[in-house]
Design an enzyme around this catalytic site. Structure first.
Site, short mmCIF file in Angstrom:
data_model
loop_
_atom_site.label_atom_id
_atom_site.label_comp_id
_atom_site.label_asym_id
_atom_site.label_seq_id
_atom_site.Cartn_x
_atom_site.Cartn_y
_atom_site.Cartn_z
N HIS A 19 -34.26 15.94 -54.63
CA HIS A 19 -34.05 15.32 -55.94
C HIS A 19 -35.37 14.74 -56.45
O HIS A 19 -35.96 13.87 -55.83
CB HIS A 19 -32.98 14.22 -55.95
CG HIS A 19 -32.34 14.12 -57.31
ND1 HIS A 19 -32.90 13.43 -58.35
CD2 HIS A 19 -31.21 14.67 -57.79
CE1 HIS A 19 -32.13 13.57 -59.41
NE2 HIS A 19 -31.10 14.32 -59.11
N ASN B 192 -33.12 25.33 -56.51
CA ASN B 192 -31.95 25.01 -57.34
C ASN B 192 -32.17 25.61 -58.73
O ASN B 192 -33.14 25.29 -59.42
CB ASN B 192 -31.80 23.48 -57.40
CG ASN B 192 -30.62 23.06 -58.25
OD1 ASN B 192 -30.38 23.61 -59.31
ND2 ASN B 192 -29.90 22.06 -57.79
N GLU C 145 -23.54 22.93 -54.45
CA GLU C 145 -23.40 21.48 -54.63
C GLU C 145 -22.12 21.24 -55.41
O GLU C 145 -21.89 21.87 -56.45
CB GLU C 145 -24.59 20.92 -55.40
CG GLU C 145 -25.87 20.96 -54.61
CD GLU C 145 -27.05 20.43 -55.42
OE1 GLU C 145 -28.15 20.42 -54.86
OE2 GLU C 145 -26.87 20.07 -56.60
N GLY D 238 -35.27 21.71 -57.83
CA GLY D 238 -34.83 22.47 -59.00
C GLY D 238 -35.58 22.15 -60.28
O GLY D 238 -36.42 22.93 -60.74
N HIS D 239 -35.32 20.97 -60.84
CA HIS D 239 -35.75 20.68 -62.19
C HIS D 239 -37.25 20.90 -62.39
O HIS D 239 -37.69 21.53 -63.35
CB HIS D 239 -35.37 19.24 -62.56
CG HIS D 239 -35.72 18.86 -63.95
ND1 HIS D 239 -36.90 18.25 -64.29
CD2 HIS D 239 -35.03 19.05 -65.11
CE1 HIS D 239 -36.93 18.07 -65.60
NE2 HIS D 239 -35.81 18.53 -66.11
N THR E 155 -27.54 13.83 -60.99
CA THR E 155 -26.94 13.06 -59.90
C THR E 155 -27.75 11.78 -59.70
O THR E 155 -28.93 11.84 -59.38
CB THR E 155 -26.95 13.90 -58.61
OG1 THR E 155 -26.49 15.21 -58.92
CG2 THR E 155 -26.05 13.29 -57.56
N ARG F 178 -21.75 22.11 -67.35
CA ARG F 178 -22.84 21.98 -68.33
C ARG F 178 -23.97 22.97 -68.07
O ARG F 178 -24.73 23.29 -68.96
CB ARG F 178 -23.39 20.55 -68.34
CG ARG F 178 -24.12 20.16 -67.09
CD ARG F 178 -24.73 18.79 -67.20
NE ARG F 178 -23.72 17.75 -67.21
CZ ARG F 178 -23.98 16.47 -66.95
NH1 ARG F 178 -25.23 16.09 -66.71
NH2 ARG F 178 -23.04 15.57 -66.93
N HIS G 28 -31.04 24.67 -63.86
CA HIS G 28 -31.59 24.47 -65.20
C HIS G 28 -32.02 25.76 -65.89
O HIS G 28 -32.33 25.76 -67.08
CB HIS G 28 -32.68 23.40 -65.16
CG HIS G 28 -32.08 22.09 -64.74
ND1 HIS G 28 -31.07 21.48 -65.48
CD2 HIS G 28 -32.25 21.33 -63.64
CE1 HIS G 28 -30.67 20.39 -64.85
NE2 HIS G 28 -31.37 20.27 -63.74
N ARG H 246 -20.76 21.84 -61.80
CA ARG H 246 -20.23 20.54 -62.25
C ARG H 246 -18.86 20.70 -62.88
O ARG H 246 -18.55 21.76 -63.44
CB ARG H 246 -21.18 19.92 -63.28
CG ARG H 246 -22.39 19.26 -62.66
CD ARG H 246 -23.25 18.61 -63.74
NE ARG H 246 -24.23 17.73 -63.13
CZ ARG H 246 -24.05 16.43 -62.93
NH1 ARG H 246 -22.94 15.84 -63.31
NH2 ARG H 246 -24.99 15.71 -62.37
N GLU I 149 -28.29 15.38 -46.58
CA GLU I 149 -29.44 15.56 -47.47
C GLU I 149 -29.81 14.19 -48.02
O GLU I 149 -28.98 13.52 -48.65
CB GLU I 149 -29.09 16.53 -48.61
CG GLU I 149 -30.29 16.71 -49.55
CD GLU I 149 -30.14 17.87 -50.52
OE1 GLU I 149 -29.46 18.86 -50.19
OE2 GLU I 149 -30.72 17.77 -51.62
N HIS J 287 -25.33 23.80 -58.53
CA HIS J 287 -24.35 22.71 -58.65
C HIS J 287 -23.33 23.10 -59.71
O HIS J 287 -23.67 23.20 -60.89
CB HIS J 287 -25.10 21.43 -59.05
CG HIS J 287 -24.23 20.21 -59.12
ND1 HIS J 287 -24.75 18.97 -59.39
CD2 HIS J 287 -22.90 20.04 -58.96
CE1 HIS J 287 -23.76 18.08 -59.37
NE2 HIS J 287 -22.63 18.70 -59.13
N1 PXP Z 1 -30.30 18.00 -54.05
C1 PXP Z 1 -29.14 17.61 -54.65
C2 PXP Z 1 -28.00 17.22 -53.77
C3 PXP Z 1 -29.01 17.59 -56.05
O1 PXP Z 1 -27.86 17.18 -56.61
C4 PXP Z 1 -30.10 18.04 -56.83
C5 PXP Z 1 -29.94 18.10 -58.32
O2 PXP Z 1 -28.94 18.98 -58.64
C6 PXP Z 1 -31.26 18.46 -56.17
C7 PXP Z 1 -31.36 18.40 -54.79
C8 PXP Z 1 -32.44 18.96 -56.93
O3 PXP Z 1 -32.98 17.94 -57.69
P1 PXP Z 1 -34.08 18.29 -58.77
O4 PXP Z 1 -33.44 19.21 -59.76
O5 PXP Z 1 -34.46 16.96 -59.33
O6 PXP Z 1 -35.21 18.96 -58.03
#
Ligand code: PXP
Length: 254
Positions: free
Chosen positions: A196, A11, A74, A218-219, A105, A53, A14, A49, A155, A47
């Site tokens: 997540h 993802n 997403e 992602g993050h 989220t 953002r 960021h 949004r 998911e 994603h």
């Molecule tokens: N899966 C979904 C459905 C999400 O909304 C997100 C965050 O956008 C992620 C995975 C990835 O989460 P993270 O950025 O915390 O790894």
């Protein structure tokens, strides 16, 4: 379904968060996506949004046109996002709950509680050939609703598990809920993904669950890339996933 291999969706939201902090073009999410592909990612997740953002409309267009990996969009279940999805036809769309005031989220989609509202979105995305996924809590009621909506994929939200202190009973209990939910989804014939909050320290036990076939991360990857570089961070995550996968539990295809 190949359960011995666990796919990694990177993802890149960021990268866009950092770019948008200054309003210019750097760092470029498309460049990150290309590097992710080189480093062992199996898909790119973004994603879009409502408040734009991080990822913007132009990013989705570029990702769709310029990367070879499957794109997982997403999105909230709104008419605006549906129109964008139908315009670009990403490989997959993951419906997520979205609140303007949240930082990220916060929980899974209440597919059971919003069943009637979600139906037309599921139908239209499915009819367009977009692989529909619902981002839900590891809860059998939500899995039943996803199945009844005709989503081929769920998911499972791993955020609660990741936020629990390491070694705590609460973390073990949350992990067990994810293990049981993944097995249940599998039993219903749903493809199971998870994501997540995952990082180097939390990915192992999730990667060991054989009925989960894809993780979206992602993050942590983008944050850690500040210290180790994106390529080496993704390569390390891939290695941790592969290593944990070799200990997979409940692999009926082995
Ligand atoms: N899966 C979904 C459905 C999400 O909304 C997100 C965050 O956008 C992620 C995975 C990835 O989460 P993270 O950025 O915390 O790894």
């Amino acid at each position: 379904m190949n359960r011995s291999y666990l796919r990694l969706g990177v993802n890149i939201d960021h990268v866009a968060t950092i770019r948008n902090a200054r309003g210019g073009l750097h760092p470029d999410p498309l460049r990150a996506a290309k590097l992710a592909e080189k480093s062992g990612a199996d898909g790119i997740t973004a994603h879009l949004r409502e408040d734009r953002r991080h990822i913007g409309d132009q990013d989705i267009e570029q990702l769709r046109n310029e990367i070879d990996l499957p794109l997982n969009l997403e999105m909230a279940a709104t008419e605006e996002m549906l129109e964008i999805a139908l315009q670009h036809i990403p490989h997959a769309a993951c419906l997520v709950p979205e609140k303007r005031e949240e930082r990220t989220t916060e929980g899974g989609l209440d597919a059971a509680g919003n069943f009637d509202q979600l139906g037309p979105f599921a139908d239209q995305l499915g009819a367009a050939g977009i692989r529909l996924s619902l981002f839900i809590e590891p809860d059998p009621v939500q899995i039943d609703a996803a199945k009844a909506l005709g989503a081929p994929v769920v998911e499972l939200h791993t955020g609660t598990y990741c936020n629990m202190p390491e070694g705590s009973t609460e973390r073990d209990e949350t992990l067990n809920e994810i293990i049981e939910a993944a097995a249940y989804a599998d039993q219903l014939g749903l493809e199971c993904h998870a994501g997540h909050g995952l990082g180097f320290d939390t990915v192992g036990p999730i990667a060991e669950i054989a009925s989960i076939v894809e993780l979206n991360i992602g993050h942590f990857l983008i944050g850690e890339a500040i210290f180790g570089g994106l390529e080496s961070t993704i390569t390390r995550m891939r290695a941790l996933m592969d290593n944990a996968r070799s200990n997979a539990v409940g692999d009926r295809s082995a």
